[in-house]
Design an enzyme around this catalytic site. Structure first.
Site, PDB file in Angstrom:
ATOM      1  N   HIS A 150      12.454  46.023  22.199  1.00 47.77           N
ATOM      2  CA  HIS A 150      11.623  47.066  21.586  1.00 47.77           C
ATOM      3  C   HIS A 150      12.237  47.669  20.326  1.00 47.77           C
ATOM      4  O   HIS A 150      11.515  48.310  19.550  1.00 47.77           O
ATOM      5  CB  HIS A 150      11.363  48.199  22.589  1.00 47.77           C
ATOM      6  N   ASP A 185       8.725  39.612  29.999  1.00 43.34           N
ATOM      7  CA  ASP A 185       8.844  41.011  30.416  1.00 43.34           C
ATOM      8  C   ASP A 185       7.437  41.577  30.595  1.00 43.34           C
ATOM      9  O   ASP A 185       6.491  41.141  29.955  1.00 43.34           O
ATOM     10  CB  ASP A 185       9.599  41.774  29.324  1.00 43.34           C
ATOM     11  N   HIS A 187       6.464  44.356  29.574  1.00 41.94           N
ATOM     12  CA  HIS A 187       6.122  45.071  28.346  1.00 41.94           C
ATOM     13  C   HIS A 187       6.033  44.100  27.175  1.00 41.94           C
ATOM     14  O   HIS A 187       6.752  43.101  27.122  1.00 41.94           O
ATOM     15  CB  HIS A 187       7.178  46.146  28.043  1.00 41.94           C
ATOM     16  N   ASP A 273      11.134  43.217  35.071  1.00 36.66           N
ATOM     17  CA  ASP A 273      10.209  44.266  35.499  1.00 36.66           C
ATOM     18  C   ASP A 273       8.805  43.726  35.768  1.00 36.66           C
ATOM     19  O   ASP A 273       7.913  44.475  36.156  1.00 36.66           O
ATOM     20  CB  ASP A 273      10.146  45.404  34.473  1.00 36.66           C
TER      21      ASP A 273
END
Length: 620
Positions: A150, A185, A187, A273
């Site tokens: 990120h 992931d 995200h 995750d």
């Protein structure tokens, strides 16, 4: 789930791979703060499982070299990196509130002790893995502490401070025309996509939860811009996606990407995750379903960099990354966990695999089919394997070379792995292999200490000082020789006598030898040979040169041991010399004018010889 052709027991992916594993035991000591979901301690738990499964015996264990300031600035802005380097929890005051807001440090990305060191460590592992792949010393490189996708060019985001993935891809682009980035992931990998949104040399493919979910980007229609159009693929998913639904998109899309894009290297971000039961996640993947992506990418036999990422139920993160490391080295790990330092975390079942929950899968078959067709159609619009124009390749990342030591001095520093080397809570002694073809060495865990480096620098300073002293002594003695030569000329013009010393000789005493009692020389000797002079003024015959070489070599060795000691030099008036007969003689002779030219030539040649011997000894 279609697993045909991807079993470790058969197929091309079952072939043995050279795996480089990057791990620093100190990474588990960093702490985001109380209540924060990001726990670097999960890396240490993963490593403990690997050690007790014995997976470490099948791969190369390396300690990452911390990324330097200039390494981080290859993507990030200088002022942002400088702020990360200087800010500490104690220095957070009113004067820095503006900078904290500017760089997005706060609740999600807190300032904690050792923040900059943490960034250096995980970024160094990812860049180091890219270097290993570039030079062909590994087929797969692993850095579970990396994968923080990120972070932006000049701000932190989503628990990420430095984007090690972008740095690793930039390193891979030095050797590979095209690099593929895959993100599993939960995200969206927004930081990596943003960095390469306008280029066709990097294709980014992200499988993520889309909707009212952080970071809120990654729409199906976000496909890139300019030259990078259609080189950004986003696979938005809804809650509850299971193994079968996930693989129904992953395998056909990635197969098409590999066919059309033909990357020279692949970076796979394995954020855990997306597993079932994650503290912040909402997917329903099992450990095997998640690891199937690693197994599938391994089957293409393309250099592969495996990185960590998200994952907030730390015992499941350790299970997943341990199992995927086994996939990378080509072994199937038993479901029953071996006893390890964190055995209590894995109760009550104490198994490697965790069954997915019964949560609802909101991804319908029609949704999945629409997404698959849309992305495959976009891929069909691409130019097949885009070429790269000729350009100068950026220099390789400089890896500090390890101090070269004698084999006897090394001792046990580079011993092989054994279970007694493992210390989960403190320093782990990792073994390293030789690095790349350019002579780059990755340091072992037991690298030279700071004291050894200080001693080395001190020794270099002493050597340099000694060298300067020797040069000064040579210049000083040249001045003395010149003055002595002038005095000899003056004495030649006067009726005074000059006192000299015989040239030392190892020949036996014979009637033909120069008489040592002050008498005249035999008729078969020339007047020049009969002249007893100091070695400094001696004619350049073979015997005299040999004598001078021996004398100056011995004297220089003494000087090296005692730099402040003066070089012996003949006095002005009278000289004595001890011969083989251990008697000291004093001789008086009258200099004849015809010898002045010979003395001048002798002086010049002797000085040249002296300088050459001193320089030669210094070089040795």
């Amino acid at each position: 789930m279609d697993g045909s052709g991807n079993s470790l027991l058969a197929g091309p992916e079952s072939h043995k791979k050279r795996v480089a594993y990057f791990y620093d035991s100190k990474v588990g000591n960093f702490y985001y703060g109380p209540g924060h979901p990001m726990k670097p301690h999960r890396i240490r738990m993963t490593h403990s499982l690997l050690m007790h499964y014995g997976v470490h015996q099948k791969m190369e264990m390396l300690k990452p070299i911390p990324a330097r300031y200039k390494d981080l600035c290859r993507f990030h802005e200088d002022d942002y990196v400088a702020f990360l380097k200087t800010v500490t929890p104690e220095t957070q005051n009113k004067k820095q509130l503006r900078a904290l807001k500017r760089f997005n440090l706060g609740e999600d990305c807190p300032v904690f002790d050792g923040l900059y060191s943490f960034c250096q460590t995980y970024a160094g592992g990812s860049v180091g893995g890219a270097v290993k792949l570039n030079h062909g010393h590994s087929d797969i490189a692993i850095n579970w502490s990396g994968g923080l996708h990120h972070a932006k060019k000049c701000e932190a985001s989503g628990f990420c401070y430095v984007n090690d993935i972008v740095l690793a891809i930039l390193e891979l682009l030095k050797y590979h025309a095209r690099v593929l980035y895959i993100d599993i992931d939960i995200h969206h990998g927004d930081g990596v996509e943003e960095a390469f949104y306008t280029t066709d040399r990097v294709m980014t493919v992200s499988f993520h939860k889309f909707g009212d979910y952080f970071p809120g980007t990654g729409d199906l229609r976000d496909v890139g811009h300019s030259e990078g159009k259609y080189y950004s693929l986003n696979v938005p998913l809804k809650d509850g996606v299971d193994d079968e639904s996930y693989q129904s998109l992953f395998k056909p899309i990635i197969s098409k990407v590999m066919e059309v894009f033909q990357p020279g290297a692949v970076v796979l971000q394995c954020g855990a995750d997306s597993l079932s039961g994650d503290r912040l996640g909402c997917f329903n993947l099992s450990v095997k379903g998640h690891a199937e992506c690693v197994r599938f990418m391994r089957s293409f036999n393309v250099p592969l960099l495996l990185l960590g990422g998200g994952g907030y139920t730390i015992q499941n993160v350790a299970r997943c990354w341990c199992y995927e490391t086994g996939i990378a080295v080509g072994v199937e790990l038993d479901d029953e966990l071996p006893y390890n330092d964190y055995y209590g975390y894995f109760g009550p079942d104490y198994t490697l695999h965790v069954a997915p929950s019964n949560m609802e899968n909101r991804n319908t078959k029609s949704d999945l089919e629409f997404t698959r067709k849309y992305l495959v159609e976009n891929l069909s619009r691409l130019h097949h394997a885009p070429s790269v124009p000729f350009q100068e390749r950026p220099p390789d990342t400089e890896i500090p070379e390890e101090e070269e030591l004698d084999m006897e001095a090394r001792g046990d520093r580079y011993h092989k792995w054994n279970m007694s080397d493992w210390d989960a809570e403190d320093d782990t002694i990792c073994h390293s292999q030789e690095a790349n073809a350019n002579g780059v060495n990755f340091p072992r865990m037991a690298s030279p200490t700071n004291q050894e480096q200080a001693n080395k620098v001190k020794q270099e300073e002493v050597t340099e000082a000694t060298s300067m002293d020797e040069d000064n002594e040579v210049d000083e003695n040249m001045t003395k020789v010149t003055e002595r030569h002038k005095e000899i000329k003056e004495e030649q013009a006067s009726p005074e006598q000059c006192v000299g010393v015989e040239v030392e000789s190892s020949r036996p005493s014979t009637d033909s030898e120069i008489r040592r009692d002050g008498g005249s020389a035999p008729a078969n000797h020339s007047s020049l040979a009969a002249l007893p002079v100091h070695p400094l003024y001696a004619p350049t015959s073979t015997a005299v040169l040999g004598s001078l070489k021996h004398a100056f070599a011995s004297n220089h060795l003494r000087e090296a041991k005692s730099p402040t000691q003066e070089i012996p030099f003949p006095h002005k008036s009278q000289h004595t010399h001890t011969h083989m007969h251990t008697h000291t003689h004093t001789h008086t002779h009258t200099l004849s004018p015809p010898l002045s030219l010979s003395l001048s030539l002798s002086l010049s040649l002797s000085l040249s010889l002296w300088r050459g011997l001193v320089r030669k000894t210094k070089l040795k």
